[in-house]
Design an enzyme around this catalytic site. Structure first.
Site, PDB file in Angstrom:
ATOM      1  N   ILE A  69      77.951  59.827  48.695  1.00  0.00           N
ATOM      2  CA  ILE A  69      78.263  58.156  48.062  1.00  0.00           C
ATOM      3  C   ILE A  69      77.316  58.072  49.123  1.00  0.00           C
ATOM      4  O   ILE A  69      77.512  57.432  50.272  1.00  0.00           O
ATOM      5  CB  ILE A  69      79.404  57.645  47.642  1.00  0.00           C
ATOM      6  CG1 ILE A  69      80.665  58.093  46.794  1.00  0.00           C
ATOM      7  CG2 ILE A  69      78.749  56.639  48.001  1.00  0.00           C
ATOM      8  CD1 ILE A  69      81.565  57.477  46.445  1.00  0.00           C
ATOM      9  N   GLY A 124      81.479  63.045  48.028  1.00  0.00           N
ATOM     10  CA  GLY A 124      80.884  62.766  46.170  1.00  0.00           C
ATOM     11  C   GLY A 124      80.236  63.891  46.236  1.00  0.00           C
ATOM     12  O   GLY A 124      80.688  64.439  44.610  1.00  0.00           O
ATOM     13  N   ASP A 127      83.191  65.987  45.104  1.00  0.00           N
ATOM     14  CA  ASP A 127      84.171  65.833  43.420  1.00  0.00           C
ATOM     15  C   ASP A 127      82.994  65.947  43.042  1.00  0.00           C
ATOM     16  O   ASP A 127      83.900  66.608  41.838  1.00  0.00           O
ATOM     17  CB  ASP A 127      83.785  64.275  43.548  1.00  0.00           C
ATOM     18  CG  ASP A 127      84.978  63.693  44.746  1.00  0.00           C
ATOM     19  OD1 ASP A 127      86.231  64.228  45.359  1.00  0.00           O
ATOM     20  OD2 ASP A 127      84.007  62.020  45.436  1.00  0.00           O
ATOM     21  N   GLU A 147      85.113  62.079  54.013  1.00  0.00           N
ATOM     22  CA  GLU A 147      85.239  60.923  53.617  1.00  0.00           C
ATOM     23  C   GLU A 147      86.251  60.395  54.243  1.00  0.00           C
ATOM     24  O   GLU A 147      86.651  58.681  55.356  1.00  0.00           O
ATOM     25  CB  GLU A 147      86.785  60.498  52.141  1.00  0.00           C
ATOM     26  CG  GLU A 147      85.385  60.526  50.827  1.00  0.00           C
ATOM     27  CD  GLU A 147      85.470  61.888  50.766  1.00  0.00           C
ATOM     28  OE1 GLU A 147      84.680  61.942  49.259  1.00  0.00           O
ATOM     29  OE2 GLU A 147      85.321  62.667  51.711  1.00  0.00           O
ATOM     30  N   ASP A 155      88.426  59.335  46.719  1.00  0.00           N
ATOM     31  CA  ASP A 155      89.231  58.925  45.305  1.00  0.00           C
ATOM     32  C   ASP A 155      88.651  59.518  44.559  1.00  0.00           C
ATOM     33  O   ASP A 155      88.294  58.443  43.130  1.00  0.00           O
ATOM     34  CB  ASP A 155      89.144  57.191  45.374  1.00  0.00           C
ATOM     35  CG  ASP A 155      88.074  56.875  45.637  1.00  0.00           C
ATOM     36  OD1 ASP A 155      87.075  57.000  45.446  1.00  0.00           O
ATOM     37  OD2 ASP A 155      87.478  55.263  46.233  1.00  0.00           O
TER      38      ASP A 155
END
Length: 274
Positions: A69, A124, A127, A147, A155
């Site tokens: 991210i 991310g 993810d 993270e 998350d």
């Protein structure tokens, strides 16, 4: 399809049914910006609704798959000011849920999604690939659930999806240590299915796999993906009941008849578009 953070192309020949969805922000190592989280689910929805699309390859332009991210995006979320702390927290939760939905769009897409990974796949990026149906990488790829090093709890799905792929203990190891693993260790853990010597080999291997899958019944592919994903929530008994209900509706498709006839006639089946 015109996007700022993505690029969509169709594989040759056009009737292959294979589409590439590229992360297209190479100057930022394909960091996930706010614009990405808006565009990504839209692109997947358009491909899902496109009858010519049988399968999607999620890849990236540049030297890295995804660096995670965008840090500036995190700061903007953190710096939202309001006198009402309750409303500020509600807005932050809503923003996180919207980003989660963008990743989950991969699972909601009826078409199979294959991740083609080279270079860095961090935060991310992990993810993203854990939501894909299959994952292939080059030997030079590396992965990190990053993270915790940023003072965050992951998350967007890694902590929920990784245990199904590599087990609880291995997930805890990667999430707490934030250590980097290479393509070979990712294969050993079960994060990826195949590791290729180079990026060129990866691209060829992904296309071979995608072509073999795209030839199969779209209804059967859709059903297999849906039943496998639902099975994460169900035990064996309820999972069997779910697939019985699914097939009681879907077996009326002409795909089964075509598959049987093609086998008898020793030819490749030709299925209707989804």
């Amino acid at each position: 399809m015109n996007f700022e953070t993505l690029k969509v192309t169709q594989s040759e020949p056009p009737n292959s049914g294979i589409f590439f969805l590229y992360l297209n922000n190479p100057s930022r190592r394909n960091a996930l910006t706010p614009k990405f989280f808006t565009e990504f689910p839209k692109a997947l929805s358009l491909l899902d609704q496109n009858p010519s699309a049988k399968l999607i390859i999620l890849a990236s332009n540049g030297d890295h798959f995804c660096s995670g991210i965008d840090i500036l995006s995190l700061k903007s979320l953190q710096n939202q000011q309001t006198q009402d702390q309750g409303r500020a927290r509600e807005a932050l939760r809503r923003a996180i849920k919207e980003m989660q939905s963008a990743i989950t769009a991969i699972e909601l897409c009826r078409k199979p999604v294959i991740a083609s990974i080279h270079g860095a796949c961090i935060g991310g990026g992990v993810d993203l690939i854990t939501a894909c149906d299959l994952r292939l990488c080059s030997k030079q790829a590396f992965f990190s659930v990053k993270e915790v090093d940023l003072g965050l709890t992951a998350d967007l799905g890694s902590l929920q999806r990784l245990p199904y792929l590599i087990g609880y203990g291995n997930t805890m190891d990667l999430a707490l240590t934030c250590r980097r693993i290479d393509g070979l260790e990712a294969k050993k853990l079960g994060l990826v299915q195949t590791v290729f010597e180079s990026r060129d080999d990866l691209e060829k291997g992904v296309m071979e796999l995608a072509s073999s899958i795209a030839e199969k019944s779209p209804m059967a592919l859709m059903g297999t993906k849906a039943v496998m994903l639902k099975g994460r929530e169900l035990g064996v008994e309820h999972g069997l009941d779910y697939v019985a209900t699914w097939n009681s509706a879907m077996l009326l498709s002409k795909d089964l008849e075509e598959a049987v006839e093609a086998s008898v006639q020793k030819r490749k089946p030709v299925f209707a578009k989804l």
